[in-house]
Design an enzyme around this catalytic site. Sequence first.
Site, PDB file in Angstrom:
ATOM      1  N   ILE A  21     -43.848  49.566 -90.890  1.00 45.33           N
ATOM      2  CA  ILE A  21     -44.472  49.150 -89.635  1.00 45.33           C
ATOM      3  C   ILE A  21     -46.000  49.344 -89.659  1.00 45.33           C
ATOM      4  O   ILE A  21     -46.650  49.203 -88.637  1.00 45.33           O
ATOM      5  CB  ILE A  21     -43.857  49.865 -88.401  1.00 45.33           C
ATOM      6  N   GLY A  22     -46.554  49.661 -90.830  1.00 47.02           N
ATOM      7  CA  GLY A  22     -48.005  49.682 -90.954  1.00 47.02           C
ATOM      8  C   GLY A  22     -48.649  51.041 -91.104  1.00 47.02           C
ATOM      9  O   GLY A  22     -49.859  51.182 -90.892  1.00 47.02           O
ATOM     10  N   LYS A  23     -47.884  52.066 -91.490  1.00 44.44           N
ATOM     11  CA  LYS A  23     -48.484  53.396 -91.675  1.00 44.44           C
ATOM     12  C   LYS A  23     -49.569  53.370 -92.749  1.00 44.44           C
ATOM     13  O   LYS A  23     -50.633  53.961 -92.574  1.00 44.44           O
ATOM     14  CB  LYS A  23     -47.418  54.426 -92.061  1.00 44.44           C
ATOM     15  N   LYS A  45     -50.084  60.500 -99.852  1.00 40.11           N
ATOM     16  CA  LYS A  45     -48.719  60.154 -99.489  1.00 40.11           C
ATOM     17  C   LYS A  45     -47.816  61.053-100.326  1.00 40.11           C
ATOM     18  O   LYS A  45     -47.520  60.748-101.482  1.00 40.11           O
ATOM     19  CB  LYS A  45     -48.415  58.675 -99.760  1.00 40.11           C
ATOM     20  N   GLU A 123     -50.177  60.476 -95.126  1.00 39.42           N
ATOM     21  CA  GLU A 123     -49.197  59.514 -94.616  1.00 39.42           C
ATOM     22  C   GLU A 123     -47.786  60.011 -94.880  1.00 39.42           C
ATOM     23  O   GLU A 123     -47.432  60.347 -96.012  1.00 39.42           O
ATOM     24  CB  GLU A 123     -49.392  58.148 -95.278  1.00 39.42           C
ATOM     25  N   VAL A 125     -43.508  59.589 -94.848  1.00 38.49           N
ATOM     26  CA  VAL A 125     -42.622  58.599 -95.459  1.00 38.49           C
ATOM     27  C   VAL A 125     -41.614  58.153 -94.413  1.00 38.49           C
ATOM     28  O   VAL A 125     -40.994  58.984 -93.741  1.00 38.49           O
ATOM     29  CB  VAL A 125     -41.923  59.165 -96.718  1.00 38.49           C
TER      30      VAL A 125
END
Length: 235
Positions: A21-23, A45, A123, A125
């Site tokens: 969704i755009g993270k 990440k 970010e 997961v």
Amino acid sequence: MAADLHHVHQHLFVTGTDTEIGKTLVSAALLHAMQTQGWRAVGMKPVAAGASLRDGVWHNEDVDALMAAANVAASQELVCPYLMQAPAAPHIVAALEKVDITLPHIMQCYQQLRTQADAVVVEGVGGFCVPLNTEVTTADLAQALDLPVIMVVGVRLGCINHALLTAEAIRARGLTLCGWVANTVDPSMLYMDENINALRTRLAAPLLGHIPRLNVPDHQKALNAASYLDLSVLK
């Protein structure tokens, strides 16, 4: 728009209302926005599932995007301590690939990145509560990092419920939701503005911006997305 970042959080945890969704787009956009203030900014990440082999090196699209958006040359091993091959839920892939995901190792890598940069954007997961192994979830990771949280809301049918539930889960962990971003997943969604306004009145955190569907090459998307963010409103 340029943001005055002198009085906002330097290190952030980015979560989302779902996967895909755009993270990563928002995380990379945050890195670009921070750099406009002269900051040394790097992304992280900690866990990524889904990689392809290129020139003898395993690559993940999200990890590559974060590294490309940073202005600090950190090693991939620090940016993504756990890079796994199969594109599936991380706890499943970790078990199949015999990877032991541990919070202490992630924390060690994060602390090393902090010594190299003014700002670290971490970010998560998948969604906020995705399992990392049989005992630890992404929410546990966010709690261990103890960073202010940015929530990416994938704007599509159902996003109000998903956003409110995620915000509730963030608060339940004792964490601060310091801002949220509306990212257009379904450009044909009916009453898009009304849905976003419904969240503005219900979320106790400022809206940093609404990113439209960007029809530009992938390498330009994060830079374009940064222009829709106003980080000066961060709590």
